[in-house]
Design a protein around this motif. Sequence first.
Motif, PDB file in Angstrom:
ATOM      1  N   ALA A  45       3.866   5.899  -5.402  1.00  0.00           N
ATOM      2  CA  ALA A  45       3.919   6.019  -6.708  1.00  0.00           C
ATOM      3  C   ALA A  45       2.908   7.058  -7.189  1.00  0.00           C
ATOM      4  CB  ALA A  45       3.524   4.626  -7.374  1.00  0.00           C
ATOM      5  N   ARG A  46       1.714   7.280  -6.656  1.00  0.00           N
ATOM      6  CA  ARG A  46       0.770   7.941  -7.041  1.00  0.00           C
ATOM      7  C   ARG A  46       1.142   9.670  -6.634  1.00  0.00           C
ATOM      8  NH1 ARG A  46      -2.855   4.243  -5.046  1.00  0.00           N
ATOM      9  NH2 ARG A  46      -3.226   5.184  -3.579  1.00  0.00           N
ATOM     10  N   LEU A  47       1.973   9.651  -5.424  1.00  0.00           N
ATOM     11  CA  LEU A  47       2.598  11.028  -5.137  1.00  0.00           C
ATOM     12  C   LEU A  47       3.767  11.395  -6.060  1.00  0.00           C
ATOM     13  CD1 LEU A  47       2.212  10.827  -1.220  1.00  0.00           C
ATOM     14  CD2 LEU A  47       0.596  12.096  -2.845  1.00  0.00           C
ATOM     15  N   PHE A  48       4.561  10.405  -6.110  1.00  0.00           N
ATOM     16  CA  PHE A  48       5.780  10.771  -6.938  1.00  0.00           C
ATOM     17  C   PHE A  48       5.187  11.329  -8.329  1.00  0.00           C
ATOM     18  CE2 PHE A  48       8.630   7.877  -4.131  1.00  0.00           C
ATOM     19  CZ  PHE A  48       8.972   9.067  -3.435  1.00  0.00           C
ATOM     20  N   TYR A 107      11.771   5.734  -3.507  1.00  0.00           N
ATOM     21  CA  TYR A 107      11.571   6.026  -4.805  1.00  0.00           C
ATOM     22  C   TYR A 107      12.163   4.869  -5.549  1.00  0.00           C
ATOM     23  CZ  TYR A 107      12.082   8.517  -9.205  1.00  0.00           C
ATOM     24  OH  TYR A 107      12.007   8.970 -10.393  1.00  0.00           O
ATOM     25  N   LEU A 108      13.204   4.394  -5.356  1.00  0.00           N
ATOM     26  CA  LEU A 108      13.873   3.364  -6.089  1.00  0.00           C
ATOM     27  C   LEU A 108      13.004   1.961  -5.886  1.00  0.00           C
ATOM     28  CD1 LEU A 108      17.696   3.860  -5.227  1.00  0.00           C
ATOM     29  CD2 LEU A 108      16.614   4.035  -7.324  1.00  0.00           C
ATOM     30  N   ALA A 109      12.390   1.785  -4.820  1.00  0.00           N
ATOM     31  CA  ALA A 109      11.450   0.363  -4.812  1.00  0.00           C
ATOM     32  C   ALA A 109       9.926   0.825  -5.666  1.00  0.00           C
ATOM     33  CB  ALA A 109      10.903   0.403  -3.225  1.00  0.00           C
ATOM     34  N   VAL A 110       9.622   2.099  -5.766  1.00  0.00           N
ATOM     35  CA  VAL A 110       8.627   2.265  -6.501  1.00  0.00           C
ATOM     36  C   VAL A 110       8.981   2.253  -8.106  1.00  0.00           C
ATOM     37  CG1 VAL A 110       7.270   4.336  -7.503  1.00  0.00           C
ATOM     38  CG2 VAL A 110       7.315   4.054  -5.181  1.00  0.00           C
ATOM     39  N   ILE A 111      10.052   2.652  -8.340  1.00  0.00           N
ATOM     40  CA  ILE A 111      10.621   2.481  -9.909  1.00  0.00           C
ATOM     41  C   ILE A 111      10.728   1.213 -10.008  1.00  0.00           C
ATOM     42  CG2 ILE A 111      12.488   2.728 -11.409  1.00  0.00           C
ATOM     43  CD1 ILE A 111      10.569   5.329 -11.041  1.00  0.00           C
ATOM     44  N   ASP A 112      11.347   0.447  -9.260  1.00  0.00           N
ATOM     45  CA  ASP A 112      11.647  -1.197  -9.259  1.00  0.00           C
ATOM     46  C   ASP A 112      10.280  -1.931  -9.481  1.00  0.00           C
ATOM     47  OD1 ASP A 112      13.481  -3.505  -9.268  1.00  0.00           O
ATOM     48  OD2 ASP A 112      12.139  -3.998  -7.745  1.00  0.00           O
ATOM     49  N   HIS A 113       9.291  -1.686  -8.721  1.00  0.00           N
ATOM     50  CA  HIS A 113       8.046  -2.058  -8.793  1.00  0.00           C
ATOM     51  C   HIS A 113       7.260  -1.958 -10.208  1.00  0.00           C
ATOM     52  CE1 HIS A 113       4.028  -3.840  -7.403  1.00  0.00           C
ATOM     53  NE2 HIS A 113       3.444  -2.984  -7.765  1.00  0.00           N
ATOM     54  N   ALA A 114       7.366  -0.513 -10.479  1.00  0.00           N
ATOM     55  CA  ALA A 114       6.913  -0.387 -11.756  1.00  0.00           C
ATOM     56  C   ALA A 114       7.729  -1.007 -13.032  1.00  0.00           C
ATOM     57  CB  ALA A 114       7.008   1.173 -12.320  1.00  0.00           C
ATOM     58  N   ALA A 133       0.850  -1.143   0.151  1.00  0.00           N
ATOM     59  CA  ALA A 133       0.175   0.084   0.063  1.00  0.00           C
ATOM     60  C   ALA A 133       0.990   1.138  -0.069  1.00  0.00           C
ATOM     61  CB  ALA A 133      -0.996  -0.009   1.210  1.00  0.00           C
ATOM     62  N   VAL A 134       1.916   1.383   0.763  1.00  0.00           N
ATOM     63  CA  VAL A 134       2.828   2.254   0.701  1.00  0.00           C
ATOM     64  C   VAL A 134       3.590   2.646  -0.584  1.00  0.00           C
ATOM     65  CG1 VAL A 134       5.109   3.210   1.711  1.00  0.00           C
ATOM     66  CG2 VAL A 134       3.274   2.299   3.348  1.00  0.00           C
ATOM     67  N   ILE A 135       3.930   1.574  -1.406  1.00  0.00           N
ATOM     68  CA  ILE A 135       4.332   1.655  -2.765  1.00  0.00           C
ATOM     69  C   ILE A 135       3.377   2.117  -3.538  1.00  0.00           C
ATOM     70  CG2 ILE A 135       5.183   0.217  -4.658  1.00  0.00           C
ATOM     71  CD1 ILE A 135       7.272   0.319  -2.881  1.00  0.00           C
ATOM     72  N   PRO A 167      -1.607   5.056 -14.816  1.00  0.00           N
ATOM     73  CA  PRO A 167      -1.053   6.222 -15.263  1.00  0.00           C
ATOM     74  C   PRO A 167       0.066   6.788 -14.305  1.00  0.00           C
ATOM     75  CG  PRO A 167      -3.194   6.617 -14.368  1.00  0.00           C
ATOM     76  CD  PRO A 167      -3.022   5.142 -14.227  1.00  0.00           C
ATOM     77  N   GLN A 168       0.088   6.355 -13.312  1.00  0.00           N
ATOM     78  CA  GLN A 168       1.243   6.957 -12.409  1.00  0.00           C
ATOM     79  C   GLN A 168       2.444   6.472 -12.936  1.00  0.00           C
ATOM     80  OE1 GLN A 168      -0.811   4.585 -11.815  1.00  0.00           O
ATOM     81  NE2 GLN A 168       0.182   2.791 -10.725  1.00  0.00           N
ATOM     82  N   ILE A 169       2.556   5.237 -13.627  1.00  0.00           N
ATOM     83  CA  ILE A 169       4.022   4.632 -14.109  1.00  0.00           C
ATOM     84  C   ILE A 169       4.376   5.517 -15.169  1.00  0.00           C
ATOM     85  CG2 ILE A 169       4.998   2.864 -15.253  1.00  0.00           C
ATOM     86  CD1 ILE A 169       3.214   1.069 -13.552  1.00  0.00           C
TER      87      ILE A 169
END
Length: 209
Positions: free
Chosen positions: A17-20, A55-62, A11-13, A104-106
């Motif tokens: 992602a949406r905020l970034f 941020y890196l975790a978000v990018i990695d997930h995407a 959920a945090v990821i 769309p966040q990606i």
Amino acid sequence: MIPADDPQSRAVIDIAARLFAAFGHDGTSLQAIAEAAGQDLRWVQQRFGDKHDLYLAVIDHAGRAERALVEDVLSALPAAGPEEFAAVMYELSERYMEFCLDNPQIPALWMHRWLGDAADLPDLEQIYSIPLINLTRDAMRSAARAGLIDDQVDLSLLLRTLIWSVYGFLHGEAIAEAEHSISADPGARQRLLAHHRQLLDRMLRLPGA
């Protein structure tokens, strides 16, 4: 990589992602992410580290999600003939567009980077985006060598053209007023898909072009 059985971290990821995507890495604080996720800042720091790490975790997930999609579609190759190869290209175009429209966040994360966001975190494109483009380009080059498509096309630029058009479509959605949003047109996605199909047909000289 966040475990699938860790719903709090997932959920945090998703919220990060949406905020970034909305404000960029540089315009988003770890405190804002923690508050939006309903978590204590210390817990977020213990789980993810600092903002750069999250941020890196978000990018990695995407990046993993995008790669899974592309690899799944390309698993149908090599194609037996031009019609079969055309079907794979159409499916890739359609599924990638639907993926971006549903997430769309990606695309927004990458568009922020095009504008210089998170400049102190270089090489993410070389880790995630470019390898996917190259993977698809190499599959298309194999088809060109097999005589299934035109071998005179700049395949890297063709793929980037398709990506740019999807990102532009989404950016237009983000800034449009509700009454002028292209999503209000029930045929909008079909129009863009038809445009991509025509571009692929004519550039690659696919059957029926």
